[in-house]
Design a protein around this motif. Structure first.
Motif: not given
Length: 131
Positions: A56-66, A79-96
């Motif tokens: 799916d080329h519409t997904l970013s690498p971070e989406h694919v990782d999740i 756990e996802l925020a820690a594994e990806l080394d990203l802020p919680i707010g960013v991970v919440r948006v990506l999960i959404g």
């Protein structure tokens, strides 16, 4: 700042590697379109019907990782925020985004206030033993 042989200047050093600001990953958004409320301990699970996320080329690498991290074992938002080394707010948006695309679903924990009272459970056990 360091210069290279062609007179261009870098705002990062060579050891830092590529630098992407968190707001670039979310395209400046601080919430997802559906306003999913994601607790730190909410569990993210990849949907069974989700095909290969790399296709799916519409997904970013971070989406694919999740999607890949949650494929075999549910992962909490923290756990996802820690594994990806990203802020919680960013991970919440990506999960959404992934929930909106039906690539993952979120299982929210039961709040302690909604759990049955211990005395009720003891009464149920006593009643079952009496049968």
């Amino acid at each position: 700042m360091s210069g290279d042989g062609q007179g261009r200047r870098h705002w990062f050093d060579d050891e830092a590697g590529p630098v992407v600001r968190p707001y670039a990953m979310t395209r400046g958004r601080t919430t997802s379109a559906a306003q999913h409320r994601l607790d730190l301990i909410a569990l993210v699970v990849t949907e069974r019907h989700a095909e290969d996320p790399e296709a799916d080329h519409t997904l970013s690498p971070e989406h694919v990782d999740i999607v890949e991290l949650c494929r075999h074992v549910p992962q909490s938002v923290a756990e996802l925020a820690a594994e990806l080394d990203l802020p919680i707010g960013v991970v919440r948006v990506l999960i959404g985004d992934l929930v909106d695309d039906e690539k993952v679903h979120v299982t929210r924990p039961v709040p302690p206030a909604e759990l049955p009272d211990e005395s009720i459970l003891r009464d149920v056990i006593s009643g079952l033993r009496a049968l």
